[in-house]
Write a protein that holds these residues in place. Structure first.
Motif, PDB file in Angstrom:
ATOM      1  N   ASP A 111       6.823   0.356  -2.673  1.00  0.00           N
ATOM      2  CA  ASP A 111       5.536   0.377  -1.733  1.00  0.00           C
ATOM      3  C   ASP A 111       5.838  -0.971  -1.052  1.00  0.00           C
ATOM      4  O   ASP A 111       6.562  -1.331  -0.572  1.00  0.00           O
ATOM      5  CB  ASP A 111       4.350  -0.003  -2.877  1.00  0.00           C
ATOM      6  CG  ASP A 111       4.179  -1.253  -3.468  1.00  0.00           C
ATOM      7  OD1 ASP A 111       5.280  -2.146  -3.350  1.00  0.00           O
ATOM      8  OD2 ASP A 111       3.323  -1.692  -4.066  1.00  0.00           O
ATOM      9  N   PHE A 157       2.702   6.536  -9.538  1.00  0.00           N
ATOM     10  CA  PHE A 157       3.068   5.993  -8.324  1.00  0.00           C
ATOM     11  C   PHE A 157       2.694   4.596  -7.950  1.00  0.00           C
ATOM     12  O   PHE A 157       1.601   4.133  -8.597  1.00  0.00           O
ATOM     13  CB  PHE A 157       3.191   6.717  -7.056  1.00  0.00           C
ATOM     14  CG  PHE A 157       1.505   7.189  -6.845  1.00  0.00           C
ATOM     15  CD1 PHE A 157       0.733   6.807  -5.935  1.00  0.00           C
ATOM     16  CD2 PHE A 157       1.153   8.533  -7.761  1.00  0.00           C
ATOM     17  CE1 PHE A 157      -0.558   7.039  -6.007  1.00  0.00           C
ATOM     18  CE2 PHE A 157      -0.238   8.859  -7.538  1.00  0.00           C
ATOM     19  CZ  PHE A 157      -1.068   8.185  -6.619  1.00  0.00           C
ATOM     20  N   ILE A 159       1.086   1.888  -4.749  1.00  0.00           N
ATOM     21  CA  ILE A 159       0.536   1.694  -3.716  1.00  0.00           C
ATOM     22  C   ILE A 159      -0.044   0.084  -3.838  1.00  0.00           C
ATOM     23  O   ILE A 159      -0.978  -0.034  -4.224  1.00  0.00           O
ATOM     24  CB  ILE A 159      -0.301   2.537  -3.124  1.00  0.00           C
ATOM     25  CG1 ILE A 159       0.069   4.184  -3.295  1.00  0.00           C
ATOM     26  CG2 ILE A 159      -1.031   2.409  -1.849  1.00  0.00           C
ATOM     27  CD1 ILE A 159      -1.062   5.242  -2.660  1.00  0.00           C
ATOM     28  N   ASP A 204       6.311  10.118  -5.722  1.00  0.00           N
ATOM     29  CA  ASP A 204       6.625   8.913  -5.042  1.00  0.00           C
ATOM     30  C   ASP A 204       5.762   8.476  -3.939  1.00  0.00           C
ATOM     31  O   ASP A 204       5.578   9.439  -2.864  1.00  0.00           O
ATOM     32  CB  ASP A 204       8.071   8.585  -5.058  1.00  0.00           C
ATOM     33  CG  ASP A 204       8.781   8.116  -6.194  1.00  0.00           C
ATOM     34  OD1 ASP A 204       8.080   7.172  -6.914  1.00  0.00           O
ATOM     35  OD2 ASP A 204       9.918   8.499  -6.646  1.00  0.00           O
ATOM     36  N   TYR A 205       5.333   7.409  -3.753  1.00  0.00           N
ATOM     37  CA  TYR A 205       4.783   6.966  -2.290  1.00  0.00           C
ATOM     38  C   TYR A 205       5.760   6.327  -1.413  1.00  0.00           C
ATOM     39  O   TYR A 205       6.583   5.594  -1.900  1.00  0.00           O
ATOM     40  CB  TYR A 205       3.655   5.868  -2.840  1.00  0.00           C
ATOM     41  CG  TYR A 205       3.038   5.325  -1.447  1.00  0.00           C
ATOM     42  CD1 TYR A 205       2.387   6.103  -0.547  1.00  0.00           C
ATOM     43  CD2 TYR A 205       3.218   4.027  -1.348  1.00  0.00           C
ATOM     44  CE1 TYR A 205       1.618   5.106   0.355  1.00  0.00           C
ATOM     45  CE2 TYR A 205       2.796   3.183  -0.426  1.00  0.00           C
ATOM     46  CZ  TYR A 205       1.887   3.940   0.689  1.00  0.00           C
ATOM     47  OH  TYR A 205       0.997   3.407   1.605  1.00  0.00           O
ATOM     48  N   ARG A 210       3.306   6.268   4.679  1.00  0.00           N
ATOM     49  CA  ARG A 210       1.784   6.454   3.715  1.00  0.00           C
ATOM     50  C   ARG A 210       1.629   7.996   3.496  1.00  0.00           C
ATOM     51  O   ARG A 210       0.426   8.658   3.602  1.00  0.00           O
ATOM     52  CB  ARG A 210       0.525   5.968   4.746  1.00  0.00           C
ATOM     53  CG  ARG A 210       0.854   4.452   5.202  1.00  0.00           C
ATOM     54  CD  ARG A 210      -0.513   3.892   5.486  1.00  0.00           C
ATOM     55  NE  ARG A 210      -0.445   2.517   5.687  1.00  0.00           N
ATOM     56  CZ  ARG A 210      -1.653   1.768   6.205  1.00  0.00           C
ATOM     57  NH1 ARG A 210      -2.595   2.140   6.703  1.00  0.00           N
ATOM     58  NH2 ARG A 210      -1.509   0.564   6.135  1.00  0.00           N
ATOM     59  N   LEU A 212       2.530  10.791  -0.084  1.00  0.00           N
ATOM     60  CA  LEU A 212       3.246  10.837  -1.387  1.00  0.00           C
ATOM     61  C   LEU A 212       4.113  11.873  -1.191  1.00  0.00           C
ATOM     62  O   LEU A 212       3.790  13.004  -0.995  1.00  0.00           O
ATOM     63  CB  LEU A 212       2.165  11.166  -2.463  1.00  0.00           C
ATOM     64  CG  LEU A 212       1.435   9.846  -2.850  1.00  0.00           C
ATOM     65  CD1 LEU A 212       0.032  10.612  -3.787  1.00  0.00           C
ATOM     66  CD2 LEU A 212       2.040   8.960  -3.816  1.00  0.00           C
ATOM     67  N   VAL A 225      -1.925   9.883   2.405  1.00  0.00           N
ATOM     68  CA  VAL A 225      -2.565   8.906   1.608  1.00  0.00           C
ATOM     69  C   VAL A 225      -3.620   7.962   2.863  1.00  0.00           C
ATOM     70  O   VAL A 225      -2.931   7.577   3.703  1.00  0.00           O
ATOM     71  CB  VAL A 225      -1.895   7.873   0.875  1.00  0.00           C
ATOM     72  CG1 VAL A 225      -2.717   7.063   0.187  1.00  0.00           C
ATOM     73  CG2 VAL A 225      -0.900   8.794  -0.164  1.00  0.00           C
TER      74      VAL A 225
END
Length: 236
Positions: A111, A157, A159, A204-205, A210, A212, A225
């Protein structure tokens, strides 16, 4: 997956087929090539991987070596292992997988703050442990223990230092648990999550996009996102 630290103009995409006992990574020049062509470069890893928790970061791929709790950093530029380290006490070989199974014991993710490992241990009764890793040495910088059983998590995930966990992987899915490493606190939330193809096996981010990235029943799916700051009453 894409590299969040790739230089501007580098749009490469990496694809890994399956969740165990494979060691070939396909590199496509762009998302368009990935979606429309068979034009790719193949990389052979020195060891097969476990699960779907691999991540590409700053020119290297980080993955969980098959049937072990060893994390490997493989440099695409030199085609060699630049670092490997045991993730002490981490369950492996389907001991503490996500609800869908698939050798998904150890999930590596990136992240805005860097590289993370999400897993479970006997010492934490099979509940999720979050560890911040040094991307160069793979040493654990700091760990947080949660009260969420890893086997009942659909996927998760990171963030901005917060781990988000889904309540399942098939059918109606939502993000319902969040653990903040910044405050070492958790909360139950209710964020709807479209599960169009009814079987999420990777989530996964990517902080650069920005977005997923998800693998959903044979389909690569992207979710945009939106990040926002909540102003607490005491700040007013």
């Amino acid at each position: 997956m894409t590299d969040p630290l790739a230089p501007e103009g580098d749009t490469r995409v990496w694809y890994m087929d399956g969740y165990h006992n494979n060691r070939f990574v396909r590199e496509y020049k762009s998302m368009h090539d990935f979606m429309t062509s068979d034009n790719f470069t193949s990389h052979r890893l020195p060891h097969p991987w476990s699960g779907t928790g691999q991540v590409v970061y700053n020119g290297s791929i980080y993955f969980n070596k098959f049937q072990s709790h060893v994390i490997i950093k493989f440099d695409f530029r030199t085609s060699s292992i630049s670092k490997s380290r045991q993730l002490e006490s981490a369950g492996f070989n389907n001991a503490y997988h996500y609800a869908w199974g698939g050798h998904s014991d150890i999930d590596l993710m990136v992240d805005e703050g860097g590289l993370w490992a999400v897993y479970a241990t006997n010492q934490n009764a099979g509940n999720i442990v979050i560890s911040k890793l040094n991307p160069n040495t793979l040493q654990i910088i700091k760990s947080w223990t949660t009260n969420h059983p890893k086997r009942s998590a659909g996927e998760s995930f990171m963030i901005c230092g917060t781990l988000y966990v889904t309540n399942g992987y098939s059918g109606g899915t939502k993000v319902y648990y969040a653990y903040s490493t910044n405050s070492s606190t958790y909360e139950y939330i209710d964020i709807g999550f479209q599960n169009k193809y009814s079987h999420i096996s990777m989530l996964d981010y990517n902080p650069r996009d920005r977005a997923l990235y998800a693998w959903n029943n044979g389909h690569q799916v992207l979710y945009n996102v939106t990040l926002f700051h909540v102003i607490r009453s005491e700040e007013l």
